[in-house]
Design a protein around this motif. Structure first.
Motif, PDB file in Angstrom:
ATOM      1  N   LEU A  14      -4.232 -10.226  -3.851  1.00 28.88           N
ATOM      2  CA  LEU A  14      -4.098  -9.024  -3.041  1.00 28.88           C
ATOM      3  C   LEU A  14      -3.446  -7.874  -3.796  1.00 28.88           C
ATOM      4  O   LEU A  14      -3.351  -6.762  -3.263  1.00 28.88           O
ATOM      5  N   SER A  15      -3.007  -8.103  -4.997  1.00 29.54           N
ATOM      6  CA  SER A  15      -2.319  -7.067  -5.766  1.00 29.54           C
ATOM      7  C   SER A  15      -3.284  -6.379  -6.724  1.00 29.54           C
ATOM      8  O   SER A  15      -4.392  -6.851  -6.970  1.00 29.54           O
ATOM      9  N   GLY A  16      -2.843  -5.222  -7.231  1.00 31.00           N
ATOM     10  CA  GLY A  16      -3.637  -4.527  -8.237  1.00 31.00           C
ATOM     11  C   GLY A  16      -4.220  -3.227  -7.742  1.00 31.00           C
ATOM     12  O   GLY A  16      -3.731  -2.603  -6.793  1.00 31.00           O
ATOM     13  N   THR A  17      -5.303  -2.813  -8.392  1.00 29.06           N
ATOM     14  CA  THR A  17      -5.913  -1.505  -8.162  1.00 29.06           C
ATOM     15  C   THR A  17      -7.009  -1.574  -7.111  1.00 29.06           C
ATOM     16  O   THR A  17      -7.854  -2.468  -7.123  1.00 29.06           O
ATOM     17  N   PHE A  18      -6.986  -0.590  -6.207  1.00 26.75           N
ATOM     18  CA  PHE A  18      -8.015  -0.450  -5.177  1.00 26.75           C
ATOM     19  C   PHE A  18      -8.673   0.912  -5.385  1.00 26.75           C
ATOM     20  O   PHE A  18      -8.201   1.942  -4.896  1.00 26.75           O
ATOM     21  N   ALA A  19      -9.774   0.911  -6.130  1.00 28.27           N
ATOM     22  CA  ALA A  19     -10.419   2.160  -6.552  1.00 28.27           C
ATOM     23  C   ALA A  19     -11.348   2.740  -5.491  1.00 28.27           C
ATOM     24  O   ALA A  19     -11.917   3.821  -5.695  1.00 28.27           O
ATOM     25  N   ASN A  20     -11.494   2.033  -4.372  1.00 25.78           N
ATOM     26  CA  ASN A  20     -12.400   2.499  -3.323  1.00 25.78           C
ATOM     27  C   ASN A  20     -11.640   2.702  -2.015  1.00 25.78           C
ATOM     28  O   ASN A  20     -12.034   2.219  -0.957  1.00 25.78           O
ATOM     29  N   THR A  21     -10.536   3.445  -2.105  1.00 29.71           N
ATOM     30  CA  THR A  21      -9.727   3.738  -0.921  1.00 29.71           C
ATOM     31  C   THR A  21     -10.298   4.946  -0.190  1.00 29.71           C
ATOM     32  O   THR A  21     -10.600   5.969  -0.800  1.00 29.71           O
ATOM     33  N   LYS A  22     -10.462   4.789   1.134  1.00 36.68           N
ATOM     34  CA  LYS A  22     -11.030   5.867   1.946  1.00 36.68           C
ATOM     35  C   LYS A  22     -10.182   6.099   3.185  1.00 36.68           C
ATOM     36  O   LYS A  22      -9.503   5.190   3.659  1.00 36.68           O
ATOM     37  N   GLU A  23     -10.260   7.321   3.716  1.00 33.51           N
ATOM     38  CA  GLU A  23      -9.481   7.690   4.892  1.00 33.51           C
ATOM     39  C   GLU A  23     -10.397   8.060   6.055  1.00 33.51           C
ATOM     40  O   GLU A  23     -11.477   8.617   5.850  1.00 33.51           O
ATOM     41  N   SER A  72     -10.948   4.192  15.207  1.00 29.88           N
ATOM     42  CA  SER A  72     -12.301   4.019  15.734  1.00 29.88           C
ATOM     43  C   SER A  72     -13.353   4.837  14.979  1.00 29.88           C
ATOM     44  O   SER A  72     -14.551   4.671  15.208  1.00 29.88           O
ATOM     45  N   SER A  73     -12.909   5.698  14.088  1.00 29.82           N
ATOM     46  CA  SER A  73     -13.840   6.561  13.373  1.00 29.82           C
ATOM     47  C   SER A  73     -14.584   5.797  12.289  1.00 29.82           C
ATOM     48  O   SER A  73     -14.034   4.935  11.613  1.00 29.82           O
ATOM     49  N   THR A  74     -15.869   6.108  12.120  1.00 25.09           N
ATOM     50  CA  THR A  74     -16.668   5.496  11.057  1.00 25.09           C
ATOM     51  C   THR A  74     -17.026   6.510   9.976  1.00 25.09           C
ATOM     52  O   THR A  74     -17.574   6.142   8.933  1.00 25.09           O
ATOM     53  N   ALA A  75     -16.735   7.784  10.236  1.00 22.78           N
ATOM     54  CA  ALA A  75     -17.025   8.828   9.256  1.00 22.78           C
ATOM     55  C   ALA A  75     -15.835   9.004   8.314  1.00 22.78           C
ATOM     56  O   ALA A  75     -14.687   9.145   8.749  1.00 22.78           O
ATOM     57  N   VAL A  76     -16.107   8.957   7.009  1.00 19.55           N
ATOM     58  CA  VAL A  76     -15.041   9.091   6.018  1.00 19.55           C
ATOM     59  C   VAL A  76     -14.479  10.510   6.061  1.00 19.55           C
ATOM     60  O   VAL A  76     -15.218  11.500   5.965  1.00 19.55           O
ATOM     61  N   ASN A  77     -13.167  10.633   6.200  1.00 21.88           N
ATOM     62  CA  ASN A  77     -12.505  11.930   6.223  1.00 21.88           C
ATOM     63  C   ASN A  77     -12.111  12.383   4.824  1.00 21.88           C
ATOM     64  O   ASN A  77     -12.092  13.589   4.532  1.00 21.88           O
ATOM     65  N   TYR A  78     -11.834  11.407   3.950  1.00 19.05           N
ATOM     66  CA  TYR A  78     -11.437  11.731   2.565  1.00 19.05           C
ATOM     67  C   TYR A  78     -11.582  10.474   1.711  1.00 19.05           C
ATOM     68  O   TYR A  78     -11.341   9.363   2.165  1.00 19.05           O
ATOM     69  N   GLY A  79     -11.956  10.681   0.431  1.00 19.07           N
ATOM     70  CA  GLY A  79     -12.087   9.575  -0.504  1.00 19.07           C
ATOM     71  C   GLY A  79     -13.514   9.418  -0.979  1.00 19.07           C
ATOM     72  O   GLY A  79     -14.398  10.186  -0.586  1.00 19.07           O
ATOM     73  N   ILE A 125      -6.269   4.414   6.714  1.00 18.09           N
ATOM     74  CA  ILE A 125      -6.543   4.358   5.280  1.00 18.09           C
ATOM     75  C   ILE A 125      -6.956   2.930   4.941  1.00 18.09           C
ATOM     76  O   ILE A 125      -6.208   1.975   5.203  1.00 18.09           O
ATOM     77  N   VAL A 126      -8.157   2.777   4.378  1.00 19.19           N
ATOM     78  CA  VAL A 126      -8.699   1.455   4.072  1.00 19.19           C
ATOM     79  C   VAL A 126      -8.759   1.294   2.564  1.00 19.19           C
ATOM     80  O   VAL A 126      -9.392   2.079   1.856  1.00 19.19           O
TER      81      VAL A 126
END
Length: 290
Positions: A158-167, A172-179, A286-287
């Motif tokens: 579970l540690s390390g880099t997460f290069a595909n982080t989206k907001e 309930s929103s499915t539309a990416v706001n940022y990332g 933030i995912v």
């Protein structure tokens, strides 16, 4: 004296009549026949089954009401809207109750490969009453299983880099706001058998200070991430800003796909949401994905 003699005669007649009746009434004279029946010895009859990569089977005790000196067969049916035998699970059609036994175990096995992350199925297991098999009791003759995938928590995974982080603006929103952008999860340290601490860096992609959180997977159905209110090292709208996880919905993580889903409140020192200055309402999501 005459009265006592009459009592004795009447009593003798009564006893003789009773014995005669019992001797000639085979139904009355015999003990009642107990019908042989089968049922599940489990409570409750609705259960969650976590399907693991180790191939753990779900054991369901089965009993019959009478002892026999010969083997007996118990038959089962399995029904589900989606789960298929050989794809999501395997289970026997029959069980042999050995002579002299009244309890045995039905072994129901979920197939780990048949469960992508997030899939859940319901399977109803029922004792049938077909000819040639022990009949069902009519009660406790079916068990419902909720099948879901479970992966053991490995902190290093579970540690390390997460290069595909989206907001997202909300849970309930499915539309990416940022990332997407890059965040990291570091300093994962176990604090118990099912708890750990960790640090998130570059959340919100706006120069925040590292944010400390805790992970809790004590409840296999409810993996939690908790971030207590703490300074982010920045100000919004002229006010020092803080962040914490929202109370509803909860923040989670997945040990199967190694992702984090954080629902955050960005507030001032008094706890007021700074949505006008940050564009982040309560529960801002933030995912973190690889």
């Amino acid at each position: 004296m005459k009265y006592n003699f009459l009592k004795i005669v009447l009593l003798s007649i009564t006893i003789t009549g009773f014995l005669s009746c019992k001797k000639n009434n085979l139904v009355v004279d015999k003990d009642p026949v107990v019908a042989e029946r089968a049922r599940f010895l489990i409570n409750p009859l609705i259960n969650t089954y976590y399907v693991r990569s180790t191939g753990n089977a779900y054991k369901i005790p089965v009993s019959v009401t009478t002892v026999s000196n010969v083997d007996r067969q118990i038959q089962f049916t399995y029904t589900s809207l989606r789960a298929a035998s050989g794809v999501q699970y395997t289970a026997p059609a029959t069980l042999t109750m050995k002579a002299g036994q009244v309890i045995d175990t039905l072994s129901f096995s979920g197939l780990f490969a048949g469960y992508p992350t997030g899939r859940r199925d319901t399977v109803k297991v029922k004792i049938t009453s077909n000819d040639g098999y022990v009949k069902a009791t009519g009660y406790s003759d079916s068990v419902t299983l909720y099948l879901t995938k479970y992966c053991d928590v490995v902190l290093s995974a579970l540690s390390g880099t997460f290069a595909n982080t989206k907001e997202y603006t909300s849970a309930s929103s499915t539309a990416v706001n940022y990332g997407p952008y890059t965040t990291t999860v570091i300093n994962l340290v176990a604090t118990g058998a099912t708890t750990a601490t960790c640090t998130f860096t570059n959340l919100f992609d706006d120069g925040w200070a590292p944010i400390n959180g805790t992970l809790d997977w004590t409840d296999p159905a409810n993996f939690k991430v908790v971030i207590l209110s703490q300074s982010i090292g920045k100000s919004y709208g002229g006010q020092p800003a803080f962040v914490k996880t929202s109370s509803t919905p909860a923040s989670t993580f997945s040990s199967c796909d190694g992702s984090f889903t954080l629902r955050l409140d960005i507030t001032n020192a008094a706890g007021t949401i700074l949505s006008a200055s940050t564009g982040a309402n309560s529960g801002y999501q933030i995912v973190l994905n690889r």
